[in-house]
Design a protein around this motif. Sequence first.
Motif, mmCIF file in Angstrom:
data_model
loop_
_atom_site.group_PDB
_atom_site.id
_atom_site.type_symbol
_atom_site.label_atom_id
_atom_site.label_comp_id
_atom_site.label_asym_id
_atom_site.label_seq_id
_atom_site.Cartn_x
_atom_site.Cartn_y
_atom_site.Cartn_z
ATOM 1 N N GLN A 1 0.704 -1.115 0.052
ATOM 2 C CA GLN A 1 0.000 -0.289 0.075
ATOM 3 C C GLN A 1 0.870 1.073 0.006
ATOM 4 O OE1 GLN A 1 -3.410 0.156 -0.286
ATOM 5 N NE2 GLN A 1 -2.945 -2.186 -0.668
ATOM 6 N N GLY A 2 2.176 1.211 0.617
ATOM 7 C CA GLY A 2 2.938 2.513 0.605
ATOM 8 C C GLY A 2 3.362 2.586 -0.859
ATOM 9 N N LEU A 3 3.691 1.690 -1.678
ATOM 10 C CA LEU A 3 4.020 1.772 -2.947
ATOM 11 C C LEU A 3 2.990 2.330 -3.615
ATOM 12 C CD1 LEU A 3 6.174 1.471 -5.154
ATOM 13 C CD2 LEU A 3 5.652 -0.844 -5.453
ATOM 14 N N LEU A 4 1.973 1.794 -3.540
ATOM 15 C CA LEU A 4 0.802 2.467 -4.418
ATOM 16 C C LEU A 4 0.535 3.735 -4.004
ATOM 17 C CD1 LEU A 4 -2.031 -0.424 -4.392
ATOM 18 C CD2 LEU A 4 -0.729 0.323 -6.211
ATOM 19 N N TYR A 5 0.640 4.233 -2.767
ATOM 20 C CA TYR A 5 0.563 5.593 -2.185
ATOM 21 C C TYR A 5 1.433 6.462 -2.835
ATOM 22 C CZ TYR A 5 0.021 9.606 0.744
ATOM 23 O OH TYR A 5 -0.214 10.928 1.278
ATOM 24 N N VAL A 6 2.535 6.088 -2.957
ATOM 25 C CA VAL A 6 3.678 7.027 -3.744
ATOM 26 C C VAL A 6 3.249 7.216 -5.298
ATOM 27 C CG1 VAL A 6 6.179 6.995 -4.418
ATOM 28 C CG2 VAL A 6 5.598 6.600 -2.043
ATOM 29 N N MET A 7 2.975 6.161 -5.704
ATOM 30 C CA MET A 7 2.640 6.324 -7.315
ATOM 31 C C MET A 7 1.404 6.847 -7.560
ATOM 32 S SD MET A 7 4.337 2.533 -8.692
ATOM 33 C CE MET A 7 4.081 3.052 -10.296
ATOM 34 N N THR B 1 9.372 11.887 -9.072
ATOM 35 C CA THR B 1 8.714 10.657 -8.754
ATOM 36 C C THR B 1 9.462 9.399 -8.876
ATOM 37 O OG1 THR B 1 6.441 11.523 -10.029
ATOM 38 C CG2 THR B 1 6.594 9.082 -9.929
ATOM 39 N N GLN B 2 10.337 9.381 -9.681
ATOM 40 C CA GLN B 2 11.217 8.118 -9.668
ATOM 41 C C GLN B 2 12.146 8.053 -8.511
ATOM 42 O OE1 GLN B 2 11.359 5.409 -12.256
ATOM 43 N NE2 GLN B 2 12.010 4.697 -10.112
ATOM 44 N N ALA B 3 12.582 9.185 -7.981
ATOM 45 C CA ALA B 3 13.444 9.459 -6.797
ATOM 46 C C ALA B 3 12.514 8.801 -5.609
ATOM 47 C CB ALA B 3 14.128 10.689 -6.648
ATOM 48 N N ALA B 4 11.477 9.245 -5.701
ATOM 49 C CA ALA B 4 10.587 8.948 -4.533
ATOM 50 C C ALA B 4 10.321 7.520 -4.290
ATOM 51 C CB ALA B 4 9.292 9.785 -4.508
ATOM 52 N N ILE B 5 10.073 6.855 -5.257
ATOM 53 C CA ILE B 5 9.900 5.603 -5.486
ATOM 54 C C ILE B 5 10.877 4.646 -5.123
ATOM 55 C CG2 ILE B 5 9.426 3.583 -6.944
ATOM 56 C CD1 ILE B 5 7.721 5.541 -8.685
ATOM 57 N N TRP B 6 12.050 5.015 -5.563
ATOM 58 C CA TRP B 6 13.231 4.204 -4.985
ATOM 59 C C TRP B 6 13.753 4.353 -3.631
ATOM 60 C CZ3 TRP B 6 16.073 5.422 -10.285
ATOM 61 C CH2 TRP B 6 15.932 4.648 -11.016
ATOM 62 N N TYR C 1 14.340 16.851 -2.043
ATOM 63 C CA TYR C 1 14.241 15.725 -1.237
ATOM 64 C C TYR C 1 13.315 16.197 -0.145
ATOM 65 C CZ TYR C 1 15.159 11.730 2.013
ATOM 66 O OH TYR C 1 15.021 10.790 2.876
ATOM 67 N N ASP C 2 13.887 16.984 0.646
ATOM 68 C CA ASP C 2 12.846 17.652 1.814
ATOM 69 C C ASP C 2 11.654 18.452 1.504
ATOM 70 O OD1 ASP C 2 15.070 17.176 3.651
ATOM 71 O OD2 ASP C 2 16.192 18.907 3.560
ATOM 72 N N THR C 3 11.620 19.007 0.296
ATOM 73 C CA THR C 3 10.431 19.710 -0.173
ATOM 74 C C THR C 3 9.294 18.733 -0.598
ATOM 75 O OG1 THR C 3 11.891 21.330 -0.677
ATOM 76 C CG2 THR C 3 9.650 21.492 -1.382
ATOM 77 N N LEU D 1 6.117 12.570 1.291
ATOM 78 C CA LEU D 1 5.354 11.542 0.388
ATOM 79 C C LEU D 1 5.770 10.253 0.878
ATOM 80 C CD1 LEU D 1 3.700 10.761 -2.017
ATOM 81 C CD2 LEU D 1 5.816 11.096 -3.482
ATOM 82 N N VAL D 2 7.209 10.052 1.207
ATOM 83 C CA VAL D 2 7.576 8.693 1.542
ATOM 84 C C VAL D 2 7.091 8.748 3.006
ATOM 85 C CG1 VAL D 2 9.461 7.522 2.161
ATOM 86 C CG2 VAL D 2 9.543 8.868 -0.031
ATOM 87 N N GLU D 3 7.210 9.650 4.026
ATOM 88 C CA GLU D 3 6.776 9.135 5.364
ATOM 89 C C GLU D 3 5.283 8.955 5.401
ATOM 90 O OE1 GLU D 3 8.375 9.348 8.277
ATOM 91 O OE2 GLU D 3 10.067 9.286 6.700
ATOM 92 N N ASN D 4 4.304 9.578 4.523
ATOM 93 C CA ASN D 4 2.958 9.416 4.302
ATOM 94 C C ASN D 4 2.723 7.955 4.124
ATOM 95 O OD1 ASN D 4 2.162 11.789 5.271
ATOM 96 N ND2 ASN D 4 1.855 12.817 3.322
ATOM 97 N N ALA D 5 3.466 7.455 3.012
ATOM 98 C CA ALA D 5 3.491 6.345 2.358
ATOM 99 C C ALA D 5 4.006 5.230 3.504
ATOM 100 C CB ALA D 5 4.303 6.086 1.191
ATOM 101 N N LYS D 6 4.821 5.291 4.257
ATOM 102 C CA LYS D 6 5.229 4.358 5.180
ATOM 103 C C LYS D 6 4.173 4.131 6.351
ATOM 104 C CE LYS D 6 9.249 5.171 6.809
ATOM 105 N NZ LYS D 6 10.700 5.841 7.140
ATOM 106 N N ASN D 7 3.378 5.327 6.624
ATOM 107 C CA ASN D 7 2.438 5.315 7.599
ATOM 108 C C ASN D 7 0.895 4.937 7.291
ATOM 109 O OD1 ASN D 7 4.159 6.094 9.678
ATOM 110 N ND2 ASN D 7 4.096 8.403 8.867
ATOM 111 N N THR D 8 0.829 4.920 5.868
ATOM 112 C CA THR D 8 -0.347 4.611 5.298
ATOM 113 C C THR D 8 -0.910 3.270 5.417
ATOM 114 O OG1 THR D 8 -2.015 4.847 3.671
ATOM 115 C CG2 THR D 8 0.034 3.919 3.036
#
Length: 412
Positions: A124-130, A156-161, A223-225, A230-237
């Motif tokens: 679900q985190g990967l789906l969230y990022v994409m 987008t690609q950097a956030a996925i990786w 990265y910070d902006t 995006l990644v933190e929300n994905a990890k918590n979703t």
Amino acid sequence: MEKIYMENNKKQSIFQQLFKSQLSKKLTISMFLVSFFSFLVIGLGSGNISYAAPDTIPETDLGDSFKTANPTGVVIYGSNGGAGSAYPIQMYSTESGIPIFCLERDIGYQGGITLSKSEQITDQGLLYVMANSSPHVTFKDSSGNEFADEVQAWITQAAIWEYLYQTGAADNSNITNDQTTGNLDNMRVATRIYWQDGGDYHVCDVNGCYTSDTQATATATFYDTYIVPLVENAKNTTSANGQMQISKANNEISMTEDEKYYQTSLITVSNTAPNNIDHFTVRIDGAPEGTILVNENGQEVEDTTNLARFYVRVPVDKVTEETKDIQIAVEGTFRGYDGYYYRATGAQTVSTVFTVETTHSAYVPISIDYTPEVPDTGMTLAQSVYFVGLIVLLCGVGIIYANTKPKERQQQ
């Protein structure tokens, strides 16, 4: 919630009048012929795929298989201006022009090969990022202007990786020698993104895009902006798609002024994806006959579509031990997201996400605390004290009488 009705504008615009005219019909035929011949010219061209004009939001998946397009040759770099700090990314797509994103940094991308549909993405985190990045959600600079497609793809690609690296996904190490991936540490410090497109040079920072490096002066990192939130929300979703929420203000049950209904505290409905929800409906499960919903003005509500704030009223004379526990349910319909892994032997796994209709329900229990009406056969405290005192008094009189009677006989 009161019904909201949309009124159609009955006044025809100039465009609508023109559309109905004879001139419009002639223009329509001319436009059709021009479009047709343009299509033929494009179809007979070189066959190069433009990433900037794809089906940006797929409405269905990519099918059972597809062929990958060769990269355009444009490499997009993220850098902080220091030597050796570049983080390169290329833009990938299917031969039909749909953007795809790579899910294994340690394996190189291959163009011109057929990738086959594999298992459904359950992360679900990967789906969230994409779902919350390009092309579904576009990134904007500090002034609210959308970045160019190249910047969208880089973020987008950097956030996925970054997400896959932080969650320990296979074939996603921090440092790789592949020219299209580079070092994640370099990505995290990038304050500018630049690329060469033919003879044109482009460079962007978080404040906008320019034609020379001297204009990109912002020190904030991409990265910070953009990537960290995006990644933190994905990890918590728990779900990339929308979820309904329903709650009550408290557990108190009151009685209406006419003493005909028990009434709950205020019940509130919300959801986690207000931009993606189509509609929701409230229903009552297990309630006794005559149970109604009322709005904040105390008016009965019959249409529960999109009813966000309300009270539940249960008839007093219908509440029994069997009917005192009920449940309020809400079901929402969302524009959700789904995706599949596409694989081929020796090639990097890729994917994209597409839109689907999803539903989600939430519930809140209601317990009507009530006291059955029974005859009042008890005595008040004053009555009890009087009754006990009377018994004590009678007992005292009896004792005195019992003691004085023998003495009278003795005196006789």
